[in-house]
Design a protein around this motif. Structure first.
Motif, PDB file in Angstrom:
ATOM      1  N   GLY A   1       0.815  -1.210   0.000  1.00  0.00           N
ATOM      2  CA  GLY A   1       0.000   0.000   0.000  1.00  0.00           C
ATOM      3  C   GLY A   1       0.845   1.255   0.000  1.00  0.00           C
ATOM      4  O   GLY A   1       2.076   1.206  -0.006  1.00  0.00           O
ATOM      5  N   LYS A   2       0.175   2.394   0.046  1.00  0.00           N
ATOM      6  CA  LYS A   2       0.897   3.662  -0.084  1.00  0.00           C
ATOM      7  C   LYS A   2       1.840   3.926   1.086  1.00  0.00           C
ATOM      8  O   LYS A   2       2.833   4.646   0.937  1.00  0.00           O
ATOM      9  CB  LYS A   2      -0.086   4.817  -0.244  1.00  0.00           C
ATOM     10  N   ASP A   3       1.551   3.355   2.257  1.00  0.00           N
ATOM     11  CA  ASP A   3       2.415   3.548   3.426  1.00  0.00           C
ATOM     12  C   ASP A   3       3.235   2.301   3.747  1.00  0.00           C
ATOM     13  O   ASP A   3       3.762   2.163   4.854  1.00  0.00           O
ATOM     14  CB  ASP A   3       1.574   3.934   4.646  1.00  0.00           C
ATOM     15  N   ALA A   4       3.356   1.396   2.781  1.00  0.00           N
ATOM     16  CA  ALA A   4       4.055   0.127   3.013  1.00  0.00           C
ATOM     17  C   ALA A   4       5.501   0.335   3.441  1.00  0.00           C
ATOM     18  O   ALA A   4       6.016  -0.382   4.310  1.00  0.00           O
ATOM     19  CB  ALA A   4       4.000  -0.733   1.751  1.00  0.00           C
ATOM     20  N   LYS A   5       6.159   1.311   2.845  1.00  0.00           N
ATOM     21  CA  LYS A   5       7.566   1.553   3.169  1.00  0.00           C
ATOM     22  C   LYS A   5       7.722   2.080   4.588  1.00  0.00           C
ATOM     23  O   LYS A   5       8.661   1.708   5.307  1.00  0.00           O
ATOM     24  CB  LYS A   5       8.170   2.539   2.168  1.00  0.00           C
TER      25      LYS A   5
ATOM     26  N   ILE B   1       0.901   0.719  12.839  1.00  0.00           N
ATOM     27  CA  ILE B   1      -0.414   0.900  12.212  1.00  0.00           C
ATOM     28  C   ILE B   1      -1.098   2.151  12.746  1.00  0.00           C
ATOM     29  O   ILE B   1      -1.580   2.999  11.984  1.00  0.00           O
ATOM     30  CB  ILE B   1      -1.299  -0.338  12.450  1.00  0.00           C
ATOM     31  N   LEU B   2      -1.146   2.290  14.060  1.00  0.00           N
ATOM     32  CA  LEU B   2      -1.817   3.446  14.657  1.00  0.00           C
ATOM     33  C   LEU B   2      -1.131   4.757  14.282  1.00  0.00           C
ATOM     34  O   LEU B   2      -1.782   5.803  14.185  1.00  0.00           O
ATOM     35  CB  LEU B   2      -1.859   3.297  16.179  1.00  0.00           C
ATOM     36  N   GLY B   3       0.181   4.687  14.051  1.00  0.00           N
ATOM     37  CA  GLY B   3       0.913   5.886  13.667  1.00  0.00           C
ATOM     38  C   GLY B   3       0.430   6.492  12.364  1.00  0.00           C
ATOM     39  O   GLY B   3       0.624   7.690  12.117  1.00  0.00           O
ATOM     40  N   LEU B   4      -0.218   5.697  11.535  1.00  0.00           N
ATOM     41  CA  LEU B   4      -0.759   6.200  10.271  1.00  0.00           C
ATOM     42  C   LEU B   4      -1.985   7.077  10.483  1.00  0.00           C
ATOM     43  O   LEU B   4      -2.412   7.789   9.566  1.00  0.00           O
ATOM     44  CB  LEU B   4      -1.135   5.026   9.355  1.00  0.00           C
TER      45      LEU B   4
END
Length: 303
Positions: A278-282, A298-301
């Motif tokens: 996904g877009k935040d995978a890195k 996860i929550l940091g997103l």
């Protein structure tokens, strides 16, 4: 519905092992998620695989600084609550959570944290009526995920939800429900189950699906069904990987090694397998080193 959505697929007992088809089903059965999606099969000599800037496969520490074989109770508590559960109680423990961890699970589980942020959550697994009978009798030998939902008042989906395509069975295709529990529902294709999970994901900020048959297979149970069961899992995951929305983040994680070495019937000392897409995978890959990093990443997103 335009939500920032995250899908967590938890697969019990899935590590990164040796490149040996005699003991590692990844090499014997050639999973499409590895051979076609990532174009490589993970192994101890090939632990880090990058498809592109939006898809990564990598190892995650399951030992947590504690000697002994990692276990489900402490491993899953570490994942879903963001703490080093093994260090907290001084040992690895499972398959259910250690009693002193239950108050921590109640306060710190990932569903509870999302609800505090006023986010929508869903646990996609369907439970048969015999499970609800078990719980209603006061039985509390429950997995960390199930216990988290009960303690945080997150809906546990039933046969009604499964019939209406609003849930996914633990074995994905409903075969156990039909052949063992005698429910009059259709056995479905893995991609049909994947479509249901993706629809549910689009309606929530955080959605989770749990698959535990990998751990059973690793322990030597239902060995004759291994190829069929793993094919169902592979088809299911491949569809999710290739059809998930671009703005949705996917994390596949596990609590310890097991299936990747069927020469033993115990858990292994191998690192747990983790995939981010996904877009935040890195960002997720960079932040996840240990099991207890997953929840915080996860929550940091969302903060």
């Amino acid at each position: 519905m335009n939500l920032k959505s995250t899908l967590l697929i938890f697969i019990d007992g899935l590590g990164i092992g040796k490149a040996d088809k005699k003991i590692n089903p990844f090499f014997k059965y050639k999973f499409k998620i590895f051979t076609e999606y990532f174009n490589q099969i993970p192994s101890l000599s090939n632990r880090y695989i990058e498809k592109d800037e939006t898809a990564f496969l990598f190892p995650t520490d399951a030992h947590l600084g504690i000697p002994g074989l990692p276990q489900s109770g402490t491993g899953q508590t570490s994942i879903f609550c963001g703490i080093n559960a093994a260090k907290k109680i001084g040992k690895h423990f499972g398959p259910y959570p250690y009693s002193t961890l239950i108050p921590i699970i109640e306060k710190k589980n990932i569903f509870e944290e999302f609800l505090r942020l006023n986010k929508k959550v869903a646990f996609a697994n369907a439970y048969p009526s015999i499970f609800f009978d078990y719980v209603n009798k006061g039985r509390r030998r429950l997995s960390v995920s199930t216990l988290s939902c009960i303690l945080s008042n997150v809906k546990l989906r039933s046969s009604t939800d499964l019939r209406h395509s609003n849930a996914v069975s633990a074995e994905i295709d409903n075969e156990y429900w039909v052949k063992k529990l005698h429910y009059k529902i259709p056995i479905i294709l893995p991609k049909t189950a994947a479509k249901r999970l993706l629809r549910l994901t689009e309606r929530n900020h955080f959605t989770m699906f749990e698959y535990f048959h990998t751990d059973h297979l690793g322990h030597g149970r239902n060995k004759g069904d291994m190829e069929e069961r793993l094919s169902v899992l592979d088809d299911f995951l491949f569809y999710v990987f290739t059809h998930i929305e671009n703005d949705t983040n996917l994390i596949v994680c596990s609590d310890h090694g097991n299936l990747e070495d069927i020469s033993v019937k115990t858990h292994t000392r191998n690192p747990a397998l983790t995939i981010t897409i996904g877009k935040d995978a890195k960002i997720l890959r960079r932040k996840i080193k240990h099991l207890y990093d997953i929840k915080k990443a996860i929550l940091g997103l969302y903060k």
